[in-house]
Design an enzyme around this catalytic site. Structure first.
Site, short mmCIF file in Angstrom:
data_model
loop_
_atom_site.label_atom_id
_atom_site.label_comp_id
_atom_site.label_asym_id
_atom_site.label_seq_id
_atom_site.Cartn_x
_atom_site.Cartn_y
_atom_site.Cartn_z
N GLY A 143 0.84 -1.18 0.00
CA GLY A 143 0.00 0.00 0.00
C GLY A 143 0.87 1.23 0.00
N TYR A 144 0.24 2.38 -0.20
CA TYR A 144 0.97 3.64 -0.32
C TYR A 144 0.53 4.63 0.75
CZ TYR A 144 2.81 1.75 -4.54
OH TYR A 144 3.47 0.94 -5.42
N LEU A 145 1.51 5.10 1.53
CA LEU A 145 1.26 6.17 2.49
C LEU A 145 1.23 7.50 1.74
CD1 LEU A 145 3.61 4.86 5.30
CD2 LEU A 145 1.11 4.94 5.38
#
Length: 156
Positions: free
Chosen positions: A28-30
């Site tokens: 996932g991407y912060l």
């Protein structure tokens, strides 16, 4: 560190017979802004946090920093990520002096299979296996950070 890689679509699943490694990946991407992506990834029994800078004009090179982190911490960080966690299996295939990483996607990106090869320079030559299709290195749609926002199944 500068990462130099090229990305291709895959035309058949014959790479699976050639693979020496296969691992499930969730990431996932912060942050998924093009200038800097911050990714959290679990890969098999390991986990990593990665920061990538913007790509150069060719789309082949960009800054990359990565650090291994505990899996339990990565799982907690995945809960904080932007919408659209990527789920895929990565197959690794050695061809000549290089290793291709072939990602078979699931969920909202089901049907997409992409191969990447890391190079030492942008003009380095490499063997192209028969399952390697169209090059998509400079097509931003195929960046994982973009696939999390605009998944492959929405393209049709």
């Amino acid at each position: 560190m500068i990462e130099i890689e090229r990305k291709f679509l895959v035309t058949s699943d014959t790479y699976k017979k050639e693979a020496f490694s296969q691992k499930r990946i969730k990431q996932g991407y912060l942050s998924s802004v093009p200038e800097r992506t911050v990714r959290v990834r679990t890969k098999g029994d390991k986990a990593f946090i990665t920061i990538k800078g913007a790509s150069n004009e060719t789309g082949m090179s960009r800054f990359e920093w990565e650090k291994e982190i505990p899996v339990d911490e990565a799982n907690k960080l995945l809960l904080l990520c932007e919408k659209g966690v990527i789920d895929k299996t990565r197959f690794e295939v050695k061809i000549g002096n290089h290793i291709y990483e072939i990602d078979e996607f699931y969920g909202e990106n089901k049907g997409l299979v992409v191969a990447e090869i890391e190079l030492h320079s942008e003009d380095e030559t490499f063997e192209k296996p028969n399952w390697l299709g169209k090059e998509v290195t400079n097509d931003n749609r195929y960046y994982n950070s973009n696939l999390s926002i605009n998944p492959f199944t929405n393209w049709r």
